[in-house]
Scaffold this motif. Structure first.
Motif, PDB file in Angstrom:
ATOM      1  N   GLU A 288       0.824  -1.208   0.000  1.00  0.00           N
ATOM      2  CA  GLU A 288       0.000   0.000   0.000  1.00  0.00           C
ATOM      3  C   GLU A 288       0.855   1.254   0.000  1.00  0.00           C
ATOM      4  O   GLU A 288       0.426   2.307   0.480  1.00  0.00           O
ATOM      5  CB  GLU A 288      -0.912  -0.017   1.243  1.00  0.00           C
TER       6      GLU A 288
ATOM      7  N   LYS B 277       2.858   4.618  -1.089  1.00  0.00           N
ATOM      8  CA  LYS B 277       2.395   5.759  -1.868  1.00  0.00           C
ATOM      9  C   LYS B 277       3.079   5.859  -3.226  1.00  0.00           C
ATOM     10  O   LYS B 277       2.548   6.456  -4.153  1.00  0.00           O
ATOM     11  CB  LYS B 277       2.627   7.036  -1.079  1.00  0.00           C
ATOM     12  N   ASN B 278       4.261   5.288  -3.341  1.00  0.00           N
ATOM     13  CA  ASN B 278       4.970   5.289  -4.622  1.00  0.00           C
ATOM     14  C   ASN B 278       4.449   4.137  -5.476  1.00  0.00           C
ATOM     15  O   ASN B 278       4.408   2.984  -5.026  1.00  0.00           O
ATOM     16  CB  ASN B 278       6.476   5.150  -4.387  1.00  0.00           C
ATOM     17  N   SER B 279       4.040   4.450  -6.701  1.00  0.00           N
ATOM     18  CA  SER B 279       3.436   3.424  -7.550  1.00  0.00           C
ATOM     19  C   SER B 279       4.417   2.321  -7.916  1.00  0.00           C
ATOM     20  O   SER B 279       4.047   1.149  -7.987  1.00  0.00           O
ATOM     21  CB  SER B 279       2.881   4.069  -8.827  1.00  0.00           C
TER      22      SER B 279
ATOM     23  N   TRP C  34      -6.930  -5.721  -3.154  1.00  0.00           N
ATOM     24  CA  TRP C  34      -6.354  -5.400  -4.464  1.00  0.00           C
ATOM     25  C   TRP C  34      -6.017  -6.656  -5.252  1.00  0.00           C
ATOM     26  O   TRP C  34      -5.939  -6.637  -6.475  1.00  0.00           O
ATOM     27  CB  TRP C  34      -5.097  -4.547  -4.287  1.00  0.00           C
TER      28      TRP C  34
ATOM     29  N   ARG D 237       3.541  -5.676  -4.590  1.00  0.00           N
ATOM     30  CA  ARG D 237       2.425  -6.561  -4.900  1.00  0.00           C
ATOM     31  C   ARG D 237       2.871  -7.741  -5.764  1.00  0.00           C
ATOM     32  O   ARG D 237       2.386  -8.866  -5.591  1.00  0.00           O
ATOM     33  CB  ARG D 237       1.326  -5.762  -5.599  1.00  0.00           C
TER      34      ARG D 237
ATOM     35  N   ARG E  67       4.891   0.183  -4.880  1.00  0.00           N
ATOM     36  CA  ARG E  67       3.662  -0.573  -4.655  1.00  0.00           C
ATOM     37  C   ARG E  67       3.544  -1.735  -5.632  1.00  0.00           C
ATOM     38  O   ARG E  67       3.187  -2.857  -5.246  1.00  0.00           O
ATOM     39  CB  ARG E  67       2.464   0.361  -4.792  1.00  0.00           C
ATOM     40  N   ALA E  68       3.854  -1.468  -6.900  1.00  0.00           N
ATOM     41  CA  ALA E  68       3.765  -2.544  -7.895  1.00  0.00           C
ATOM     42  C   ALA E  68       4.774  -3.644  -7.613  1.00  0.00           C
ATOM     43  O   ALA E  68       4.472  -4.836  -7.731  1.00  0.00           O
ATOM     44  CB  ALA E  68       3.970  -1.969  -9.297  1.00  0.00           C
TER      45      ALA E  68
END
Length: 825
Positions: A702, A704-706, A726, A713, A709-710
């Protein structure tokens, strides 16, 4: 003959079963008389030793009969008397007068050979007159080589052995002036040939090398000098014959023996011995013989186990000798130097000058430097620096640093090898700690102390009680630990290093002029050499890259607290570029972790960006088991440095990320730097074994930096994580896009009962019907004439077609209609 043999065996067996007094009486009356025969006499002599008969010397005299016994018996008795060692020398000296008899000349070689066979196998002789006897035996035909071999193998009675070898060499040198080949078939010709063979290069080298096995310090100096004179005369014979290869080979061995004339007990005689050999070489020897003499002196001096003050006397004596060579036989005038030559010289003279220049450089850069590497005063070091030519100064400094670096590496390897045996060190009576001693925090580096030796061993070193609460370790070469015994009083000790964490104190022995010994002396000379180069502005500017490399080698084994002080060796303040270069060169030598950390922290004040780029080298340190070990403090310093100067975190290798501990991964996960969080994701993925992924990885999902985060995940799914909101959306999106679903999606489908749909949008029931050959659309398409091109031929098959062939056809049609991501399965 068979009956006689049986009778002998019966007698010997019977005697061995008797009591010692009766056995001695039977041996004397039955076996040892001359009428019993040689066989029984030899058996009786053997039984005297085996049964340990009392008073064997009387029995030997009974058989000996003033030397009128058989030669086998004589050889056996002499061998037993020479090797037993239990008889007084004065009582058995008369037996060896056998070799002076003229009526036994035919039997002498046989008896001598039997005696020498036993003496060659034994290195310790208890009879002091044996070397003189062997010197006489060397003049018997066919016995010369065995006599010399027995003398060279002997390690006792050094003075008598050297005197005997000198006598044999004198006789052999006279034999070389004859022509033994004219009458080599007779006994006299054979003797001359044997003596001449001793004077060959191989025999002379063997005799010279055998001196290393003897305690020559116990030998009389006049006798030892006479032996060396004989060796030098043979070397001069080779020079007269212009056989330079043999002359050089023999001279190297002779000089190694000659150097042992220099003993610690007679320092006043050192200059005289050097002058004698120097004059001998100057009369007939070539120029390179002086360098050979200097090399022998330099190799022998460290083995003399001299104290600091005596060592300084040796350095002064050697320095006077080196100066005489440079100003005498190796001197070069101004017109002989290549840059100041006015006239053209002939080729032979030019070759001689080039050879002399090479010898001068060898004397300065190799021999003189090697001697000072073992320790010297500052005055002696300045004498060498003053004599060194301008174009050889940097090479001289490099040789000093390389000599110290080799010793440091060797000592580090020995320390690691002996670390396992440290716990086996014998504990002194008073223990390692002393109540009422000075606290280590009150002791200062450089302080002059004195103490008493408490322990000394080859594996652990020498420890001294110098009044502190714990003993200090004395830094001495490993070969000199026997010089220090428990209870010895040592003066003029200097505190070299204090480790408060481990409670270790390193001590050094210094002389009256401040000179050190051992590894500290080599380090001291290396520091002087670097300082000597850096003080000259022209040399410093011309050889700065080389100076940086030498400094890095010197500092790589120093403690971290001396890093900034060692920078003073490089002279004036350094530029930022020079700072980057020296730190990079230092890290390439893989120093200790604390030293690398100190160097990088110092560089971060000059150029933070370069310090950050070099920081991964600090993290790749190995522990005692050879595995990568990363400290939390180093990671904290790196993150603080990057955050303070807004720098990007350097790229961390995958192997390094795998070795991160949980506190380090937690620190990286909580960092404000996106690069640090990516490194944490990589480490969490590499360190995960089984079970649910780490909680830190779930929090990063979760982020804040995409990008973070990617990545989080993706790692979460790869590690088998599920149950996140998600994750449901991501699985449905993959399913709609037609991509290959992950294992988690497949598992969820199986739990919820969702069937996979094909690419054409058929339901699961339609797909089942297609697989069984009952599809309605396919039957309808065939009725229109398009079933074979667009649909499946799933009508009722004729009976003429075999079931196997029909199944093969349906399977091929089904494979053609499968989605692309399923065709390669």
């Amino acid at each position: 003959a068979g009956r006689v043999k049986q009778a002998k065996e019966a007698v010997t067996k019977m005697i061995s079963q008797l009591s010692p007094p009766k056995a001695r009486s039977m041996i004397c009356k039955v076996i040892l008389p001359q009428k019993a025969g040689v066989g029984l006499q030899m058996a009786g002599l053997k039984m005297i030793v085996d049964l340990r008969v009392s008073e064997p010397l009387e029995l030997y005299r009974f058989v000996w009969q003033d030397g009128n016994c058989q030669r086998d018996v004589a050889g056996n008795i002499l061998s037993k008397l020479a090797t037993s060692g239990g008889f007084p020398p004065d009582d058995i000296r008369i037996f060896f007068d056998y070799f002076d008899r003229t009526d036994k000349m035919e039997d002498l070689p046989y008896v001598a050979e039997a005696l020498l066979d036993q003496l060659t196998q034994q290195t310790e002789w208890s009879l002091p007159f044996l070397p003189k006897v062997l010197a006489k035996l060397a003049l018997l035909p066919g016995i010369t080589s065995k006599s010399v071999s027995a003398l060279t193998n002997c390690t006792s009675n050094v003075t008598d052995v050297v005197a005997a070898l000198t006598q044999v060499l004198k006789a052999a040198r006279l034999a070389t002036r004859t022509c033994p080949e004219l009458n080599n078939k007779g006994t006299d010709g054979r003797l001359l040939a044997d003596l001449s063979a001793i004077m060959s290069l191989e025999s002379m080298q063997e005799i010279s090398n055998s001196m290393s096995n003897k305690r020559l310090e116990d030998c009389d100096s006049s006798i030892f000098r006479a032996f060396i004179i004989e060796l030098v005369r043979r070397w001069q014979d080779f020079l007269t014959a212009k056989d330079m290869s043999r002359a050089n080979g023999l001279l190297a061995c002779v000089l190694e023996v000659w150097a042992k004339l220099l003993t610690p007990d007679a320092p006043d005689s050192w200059p005289l011995m050097l002058q004698e050999m120097e004059s001998c070489l100057m009369n007939k020897g070539p120029d390179d013989s002086f360098c050979s003499m200097a090399g022998a002196l330099v190799r022998h001096a460290p083995t003399m186990s001299l104290g600091p003050d005596l060592w300084d006397s040796m350095v002064e004596t050697a320095r006077s000798f080196f100066v005489r060579l440079l100003d005498g036989p190796l001197a070069m005038s101004e017109d002989e130097q290549p840059l100041k030559r006015k006239y053209r010289r002939d080729e032979e003279l030019s070759e001689m000058h080039r050879n002399r220049q090479t010898l001068r450089e060898e004397l300065l850069l190799l021999h003189w430097r090697a001697l000072l590497s073992h320790g010297c005063s500052e005055h002696e070091a300045n004498e060498l620096f003053r004599r060194c030519p301008l174009d050889c100064k940097v090479q001289l400094a490099s040789n000093f640093v390389e000599a110290w670096y080799d010793q440091a590496e060797k000592q580090a390897a020995e320390s690691q090898a002996s670390a396992a045996a440290m716990f086996q060190q014998e504990k002194p009576e008073g223990g390692w700690y002393h109540k009422g001693g000075r606290c280590l925090s009150r002791i200062h580096v450089g302080e002059l102390v004195s103490g008493t030796v408490t322990n000394s061993s080859n594996a652990c070193g020498t420890f001294v009680d110098f009044g502190a609460e714990k003993d200090g370790r004395l830094q001495v070469p490993n070969a000199d630990w026997k010089m220090y015994r428990v209870g010895d009083r040592l003066e003029r000790l200097v505190v070299n290093r204090i480790n408060m964490e481990r409670g270790f104190v390193d001590l050094l022995i210094v002389g009256s002029r401040g000179q050190s010994v051992g590894l500290a002396a080599a380090k001291q000379m290396a520091q002087r050499a670097i300082k000597w180069i850096s003080d000259s502005q022209s040399l410093r500017a011309a050889y700065m890259p080389t100076l940086k490399k030498l400094w890095a080698k010197l500092v790589s084994y120093e403690p971290a607290d001396q890093f900034e002080a060692s920078l003073g060796l490089l002279g004036t303040p350094l530029s930022t570029k020079d700072c980057i270069c020296i730190v990079k060169t230092l890290i390439a030598h893989k120093p200790e972790t604390q030293l690398s950390r100190t160097a990088l922290q110092w560089l971060s004040k000059k150029d933070p960006a370069e310090a950050v780029l070099m920081w991964p080298h600090l993290l790749t340190q190995l522990d005692s088991h050879g595995k990568v070990f990363v400290e939390l403090e180093d990671v904290k310093l790196l993150l603080e440095l990057c955050a303070t100067h807004t720098l990007e975190l350097p790229e961390i290798p995958q192997v390094l990320a795998k070795s991160f501990s949980e506190p380090i991964l937690a620190l990286l996960s909580a960092s404000e730097l996106a690069e640090a969080r990516l490194v944490a994701i990589q480490g969490l993925r590499e360190t995960h074994c089984t079970g649910k992924p780490a909680a830190n990885l779930r929090q990063l999902c979760e982020d804040k930096n995409s990008i973070v985060r990617a990545a989080a995940r993706d790692s979460w799914v790869a590690l088998g994580g599920r149950g996140e909101p998600w994750q449901q959306e991501s699985g449905q999106q993959k399913e709609d896009d037609g991509r290959r679903p992950s294992r988690a999606i497949k598992r969820r489908r199986m739990q919820t009962g969702i069937k996979r749909s094909n690419k054409r949008g058929l339901s699961s029931d339609q797909e089942t019907e297609v697989s069984r050959g009952r599809s309605t659309e396919a039957s309808r398409g065939r009725s229109r004439g398009k079933g074979r091109r667009r649909g499946l031929s799933v009508s009722r098959r004729p009976r003429s077609i075999s079931p196997r062939r029909e199944c093969r056809r349906i399977r091929s049609e089904y494979r053609r209609r499968r989605p692309r991501w399923r065709r390669n399965d």
